[in-house]
Design a protein around this motif. Structure first.
Motif, PDB file in Angstrom:
ATOM      1  N   TYR A   8      -6.672  17.553  55.564  1.00 16.16           N
ATOM      2  CA  TYR A   8      -5.866  18.739  54.943  1.00 16.16           C
ATOM      3  C   TYR A   8      -6.716  19.778  54.158  1.00 16.16           C
ATOM      4  O   TYR A   8      -7.723  19.602  53.873  1.00 16.16           O
ATOM      5  CB  TYR A   8      -5.227  17.966  53.602  1.00 16.16           C
ATOM      6  N   GLN A   9      -5.964  21.044  53.943  1.00 14.78           N
ATOM      7  CA  GLN A   9      -6.694  22.159  53.397  1.00 14.78           C
ATOM      8  C   GLN A   9      -6.652  21.986  51.908  1.00 14.78           C
ATOM      9  O   GLN A   9      -5.896  21.104  51.285  1.00 14.78           O
ATOM     10  CB  GLN A   9      -5.878  23.337  53.609  1.00 14.78           C
ATOM     11  N   PRO A  10      -7.535  22.604  51.259  1.00 17.75           N
ATOM     12  CA  PRO A  10      -7.413  22.543  49.630  1.00 17.75           C
ATOM     13  C   PRO A  10      -6.115  22.813  49.099  1.00 17.75           C
ATOM     14  O   PRO A  10      -5.317  23.895  49.442  1.00 17.75           O
ATOM     15  CB  PRO A  10      -8.601  23.390  49.335  1.00 17.75           C
ATOM     16  N   GLY A  11      -5.771  22.152  48.114  1.00 13.38           N
ATOM     17  CA  GLY A  11      -4.490  22.491  47.337  1.00 13.38           C
ATOM     18  C   GLY A  11      -4.511  21.699  46.036  1.00 13.38           C
ATOM     19  O   GLY A  11      -5.631  21.831  45.475  1.00 13.38           O
ATOM     20  N   ARG A  12      -3.212  21.562  45.556  1.00 11.90           N
ATOM     21  CA  ARG A  12      -3.277  21.053  44.326  1.00 11.90           C
ATOM     22  C   ARG A  12      -2.154  20.147  44.174  1.00 11.90           C
ATOM     23  O   ARG A  12      -1.118  20.065  44.832  1.00 11.90           O
ATOM     24  CB  ARG A  12      -3.197  22.012  43.317  1.00 11.90           C
ATOM     25  N   ILE A  13      -2.177  19.372  43.118  1.00  7.89           N
ATOM     26  CA  ILE A  13      -1.278  18.332  42.735  1.00  7.89           C
ATOM     27  C   ILE A  13      -0.633  18.888  41.364  1.00  7.89           C
ATOM     28  O   ILE A  13      -1.481  19.205  40.484  1.00  7.89           O
ATOM     29  CB  ILE A  13      -1.761  16.994  42.580  1.00  7.89           C
ATOM     30  N   THR A  14       0.572  18.960  41.064  1.00  6.01           N
ATOM     31  CA  THR A  14       1.237  19.276  39.772  1.00  6.01           C
ATOM     32  C   THR A  14       1.949  18.143  39.218  1.00  6.01           C
ATOM     33  O   THR A  14       2.877  17.380  39.682  1.00  6.01           O
ATOM     34  CB  THR A  14       2.169  20.522  40.182  1.00  6.01           C
ATOM     35  N   VAL A  15       1.649  17.883  38.019  1.00  7.95           N
ATOM     36  CA  VAL A  15       2.456  16.842  37.133  1.00  7.95           C
ATOM     37  C   VAL A  15       3.215  17.734  36.148  1.00  7.95           C
ATOM     38  O   VAL A  15       2.741  18.295  35.277  1.00  7.95           O
ATOM     39  CB  VAL A  15       1.531  16.111  36.546  1.00  7.95           C
ATOM     40  N   ASP A  19      11.367  16.086  29.338  1.00  5.97           N
ATOM     41  CA  ASP A  19      12.125  15.841  28.020  1.00  5.97           C
ATOM     42  C   ASP A  19      13.533  15.027  28.592  1.00  5.97           C
ATOM     43  O   ASP A  19      13.907  15.018  29.837  1.00  5.97           O
ATOM     44  CB  ASP A  19      12.432  16.607  26.987  1.00  5.97           C
ATOM     45  N   GLU A  20      14.173  14.457  27.507  1.00  9.92           N
ATOM     46  CA  GLU A  20      15.435  13.738  27.975  1.00  9.92           C
ATOM     47  C   GLU A  20      16.488  14.657  28.422  1.00  9.92           C
ATOM     48  O   GLU A  20      17.480  14.187  29.162  1.00  9.92           O
ATOM     49  CB  GLU A  20      15.872  12.806  26.714  1.00  9.92           C
ATOM     50  N   PHE A  21      16.499  16.001  28.305  1.00  6.00           N
ATOM     51  CA  PHE A  21      17.312  16.732  29.034  1.00  6.00           C
ATOM     52  C   PHE A  21      17.162  17.205  30.322  1.00  6.00           C
ATOM     53  O   PHE A  21      17.869  18.274  30.910  1.00  6.00           O
ATOM     54  CB  PHE A  21      17.762  18.017  28.152  1.00  6.00           C
ATOM     55  N   GLY A  22      15.865  17.092  30.893  1.00  3.56           N
ATOM     56  CA  GLY A  22      15.446  17.403  32.126  1.00  3.56           C
ATOM     57  C   GLY A  22      14.684  18.910  32.210  1.00  3.56           C
ATOM     58  O   GLY A  22      14.322  19.331  32.937  1.00  3.56           O
ATOM     59  N   PHE A  23      14.281  19.261  30.927  1.00  7.63           N
ATOM     60  CA  PHE A  23      13.314  20.376  30.728  1.00  7.63           C
ATOM     61  C   PHE A  23      11.921  19.998  30.730  1.00  7.63           C
ATOM     62  O   PHE A  23      11.612  18.979  30.327  1.00  7.63           O
ATOM     63  CB  PHE A  23      13.844  21.026  29.402  1.00  7.63           C
ATOM     64  N   TYR A  67       8.127  12.146  33.918  1.00  2.00           N
ATOM     65  CA  TYR A  67       7.446  13.018  34.793  1.00  2.00           C
ATOM     66  C   TYR A  67       7.736  13.020  36.305  1.00  2.00           C
ATOM     67  O   TYR A  67       8.277  12.415  36.654  1.00  2.00           O
ATOM     68  CB  TYR A  67       5.737  12.648  34.571  1.00  2.00           C
ATOM     69  N   ASP A  68       7.197  14.171  36.789  1.00  2.00           N
ATOM     70  CA  ASP A  68       7.549  14.384  38.090  1.00  2.00           C
ATOM     71  C   ASP A  68       6.240  15.037  38.768  1.00  2.00           C
ATOM     72  O   ASP A  68       5.392  15.789  38.382  1.00  2.00           O
ATOM     73  CB  ASP A  68       8.628  15.527  38.478  1.00  2.00           C
ATOM     74  N   VAL A  69       5.707  14.540  39.817  1.00  2.00           N
ATOM     75  CA  VAL A  69       4.487  14.811  40.661  1.00  2.00           C
ATOM     76  C   VAL A  69       5.040  15.417  41.825  1.00  2.00           C
ATOM     77  O   VAL A  69       5.467  14.819  42.687  1.00  2.00           O
ATOM     78  CB  VAL A  69       3.562  13.746  40.943  1.00  2.00           C
ATOM     79  N   THR A  70       4.370  16.582  42.252  1.00  2.00           N
ATOM     80  CA  THR A  70       4.469  17.220  43.419  1.00  2.00           C
ATOM     81  C   THR A  70       3.091  17.675  43.945  1.00  2.00           C
ATOM     82  O   THR A  70       2.268  17.633  43.355  1.00  2.00           O
ATOM     83  CB  THR A  70       5.585  18.495  43.443  1.00  2.00           C
TER      84      THR A  70
END
Length: 81
Positions: A8-15, A19-23, A67-70
């Motif tokens: 895989y090429q260098p990239g990044r993981i975003t975390v 909050d409770e409202f999805g922001f 949290y969401d990880v992409t």
């Protein structure tokens, strides 16, 4: 992810911290090159860890409910780039 560095090429993981409202309250980007491989008995990476830190206020930390990880990591082509 065992072949992360080889195929895989260098990239990044975003975390994203949400909050409770999805922001999204805060996000942290981790470059793949900042990950440390934990090598198994077979000499190959068994997993990758990240020992970095992210800074945020106490109020933001308290408001985090999920949290969401992409990942933005692209497979190397058959031509090596």
């Amino acid at each position: 992810m065992n072949d992360l560095r080889d195929n895989y090429q260098p990239g990044r993981i975003t975390v994203e911290f949400i909050d409770e409202f999805g922001f999204i309250l805060h996000l942290t980007e981790i470059r793949v090159s900042d990950l440390t491989a934990v090598v198994g008995d077979d000499g190959k990476p068994a997993e990758f860890v990240y020992n970095g830190e992210t800074e945020m206020s106490t109020e933001i930390n308290t408001a985090i409910k999920s949290y969401d990880v992409t990942a933005d990591i692209k497979c190397k082509s058959f031509y090596g780039y």
